[in-house]
Write a protein that holds these residues in place. Structure first.
Motif, PDB file in Angstrom:
ATOM      1  N   PRO A  84      11.279  -1.826  -1.792  1.00 54.93           N
ATOM      2  CA  PRO A  84      10.824  -0.795  -2.728  1.00 54.93           C
ATOM      3  C   PRO A  84      11.279   0.592  -2.289  1.00 54.93           C
ATOM      4  O   PRO A  84      11.412   0.851  -1.098  1.00 54.93           O
ATOM      5  N   ALA A 126      -0.941   3.020  -4.596  1.00 53.31           N
ATOM      6  CA  ALA A 126      -0.261   1.726  -4.771  1.00 53.31           C
ATOM      7  C   ALA A 126      -0.573   1.141  -6.154  1.00 53.31           C
ATOM      8  O   ALA A 126       0.311   0.577  -6.812  1.00 53.31           O
ATOM      9  N   GLN A 146       1.950   0.162  -9.566  1.00 49.75           N
ATOM     10  CA  GLN A 146       1.871  -1.083 -10.357  1.00 49.75           C
ATOM     11  C   GLN A 146       1.715  -0.797 -11.845  1.00 49.75           C
ATOM     12  O   GLN A 146       2.343  -1.443 -12.685  1.00 49.75           O
ATOM     13  N   GLU A 149       8.294   5.216  -6.067  1.00 51.42           N
ATOM     14  CA  GLU A 149       8.022   4.308  -4.944  1.00 51.42           C
ATOM     15  C   GLU A 149       8.237   5.018  -3.602  1.00 51.42           C
ATOM     16  O   GLU A 149       7.437   4.852  -2.677  1.00 51.42           O
ATOM     17  N   SER A 167      -1.587  -8.871  -8.953  1.00 50.27           N
ATOM     18  CA  SER A 167      -1.210  -7.926  -7.894  1.00 50.27           C
ATOM     19  C   SER A 167      -2.227  -6.798  -7.740  1.00 50.27           C
ATOM     20  O   SER A 167      -2.405  -6.278  -6.636  1.00 50.27           O
ATOM     21  N   LEU A 208      -4.265  -5.807  -4.299  1.00 44.60           N
ATOM     22  CA  LEU A 208      -4.373  -4.458  -3.721  1.00 44.60           C
ATOM     23  C   LEU A 208      -5.831  -4.078  -3.450  1.00 44.60           C
ATOM     24  O   LEU A 208      -6.141  -3.468  -2.423  1.00 44.60           O
ATOM     25  N   ASP A 213       2.366  -4.822   4.712  1.00 42.29           N
ATOM     26  CA  ASP A 213       2.621  -5.941   3.787  1.00 42.29           C
ATOM     27  C   ASP A 213       2.012  -5.720   2.404  1.00 42.29           C
ATOM     28  O   ASP A 213       2.599  -6.093   1.389  1.00 42.29           O
ATOM     29  N   GLY A 214       0.833  -5.139   2.361  1.00 42.54           N
ATOM     30  CA  GLY A 214       0.133  -4.959   1.090  1.00 42.54           C
ATOM     31  C   GLY A 214       0.541  -3.707   0.347  1.00 42.54           C
ATOM     32  O   GLY A 214       1.090  -3.776  -0.750  1.00 42.54           O
ATOM     33  N   GLU A 253       4.421  -3.102   0.406  1.00 43.68           N
ATOM     34  CA  GLU A 253       5.060  -4.231  -0.281  1.00 43.68           C
ATOM     35  C   GLU A 253       6.222  -4.858   0.500  1.00 43.68           C
ATOM     36  O   GLU A 253       7.210  -5.288  -0.089  1.00 43.68           O
ATOM     37  N   ARG A 302       5.855  -7.528   2.306  1.00 44.89           N
ATOM     38  CA  ARG A 302       5.593  -8.968   2.465  1.00 44.89           C
ATOM     39  C   ARG A 302       6.748  -9.782   1.874  1.00 44.89           C
ATOM     40  O   ARG A 302       7.155 -10.795   2.418  1.00 44.89           O
ATOM     41  N   HIS A 303       7.269  -9.306   0.758  1.00 41.31           N
ATOM     42  CA  HIS A 303       8.406  -9.972   0.126  1.00 41.31           C
ATOM     43  C   HIS A 303       9.661  -9.097   0.212  1.00 41.31           C
ATOM     44  O   HIS A 303      10.587  -9.265  -0.582  1.00 41.31           O
ATOM     45  N   ARG A 351      10.731  -5.240   7.468  1.00 40.55           N
ATOM     46  CA  ARG A 351       9.372  -5.699   7.773  1.00 40.55           C
ATOM     47  C   ARG A 351       9.147  -5.747   9.287  1.00 40.55           C
ATOM     48  O   ARG A 351       8.122  -5.291   9.795  1.00 40.55           O
TER      49      ARG A 351
END
Lengths: 190, 75
Positions: A11, A72, A76, A166, B3, B7, B43-44, B47, B49-50, B56
């Motif tokens: 991101p 955050a 979204q 972001e 999602s 959060l 991770d949360g 973002e 985590r993916h 990471r």
């Protein structure tokens, strides 16, 4: 028929991540300097820490982390095409973060009134440098959140072109990440 | 899982862990909780985590190195 795994996405902008890494390196040096000095002067640090209020530190932690969660959530919402809702969430993040600023300034004033300034002891020299440096980052984060909120309200961020939004929110999360360590080191660890 | 729900769970976890930090006060537990909180943020909220594993590792590694340094110097 096989399906390819979704590519791992970073991101924000790579430049922001590099900037965050550079900032984290500077903070790491300051934090480790604090820890080394604590090792050398444990009594001075125990006395200094006793002057700080842990519940005040907890309140500041709640403020910063809640602002991070709202920011955050804003990202979204904008991804879902709800720019105005994202803008309101960013405003909420800004207001919640302002609570941190108010508490921190109150703490600073209290310490100055008690004569616990930069030159009082090694603990307070490092306390003022480390928390002051972090405080400046929070102030910059507030400016960024306000800017992002305004741009969202004007519907300037539309999916998939959200890199700016972001990146700005990532900066705030970096401020949160550093505070999690600072809170433990400066206020809590005995 | 939605999602947004994820959060909110991250936020709730961070609130509880922060309270646990103050409640415990013991250096080892405080550092461990700080590590978990950093992991939740990376991770949360960030973002990763993916995200690409190198980024990471860099972000989680920062917390690990700093907190290990604090533990090492406090021992």
């Amino acid at each position: 028929m096989c399906t390819l795994p979704e590519p791992r996405r970073l991101p924000g902008d790579v430049a922001m991540w590099l900037f965050i890494l550079a900032e984290l390196t500077v903070f790491a040096i300051l934090i480790l300097a604090f820890a080394v000095t604590q090792r050398l002067q444990p009594e001075v640090f125990a006395l200094g820490r006793a002057q700080l209020d842990t519940s005040t530190g907890l309140a500041m932690t709640y403020s910063l982390l809640s602002a991070g969660a709202l920011a955050a959530l804003a990202v979204q919402q904008v991804r879902l095409g709800r720019a105005r809702r994202g803008s309101v969430l960013l405003l909420g993040a800004w207001l919640v973060a302002l609570v941190y600023v108010w508490i921190k300034l109150t703490e600073y004033r209290h310490l100055i009134d008690a004569g616990l300034g930069l030159e009082r002891s090694t603990f307070f020299t490092l306390y003022w440098i480390v928390t002051g440096f972090h405080f400046l980052h929070v102030l910059l984060g507030l400016v960024i959140l306000a800017w992002l909120g305004w741009r969202c309200w004007q519907r300037q961020y539309l999916a998939p072109r959200l890199s700016g939004l972001e990146s700005g929110v990532l900066y705030w999360h970096m401020v949160d990440l550093v505070w999690v360590v600072l809170f433990a080191l400066v206020y809590v660890i005995r | 899982m939605n999602s947004s729900v994820r959060l909110w769970l991250c936020w709730a976890g961070l609130m509880v862990l922060s309270l646990g930090t103050v409640w415990s006060g013991a250096a080892g537990v405080v550092v461990l909780l700080a590590m978990v909180k950093g992991w939740v943020i990376v991770d949360g909220f960030m973002e990763l985590r993916h995200g690409p594993w190198k980024w990471r590792v860099a972000m989680l590694g920062w917390g690990l190195v700093v907190l290990a340094g604090i533990v090492g110097l406090s021992a």
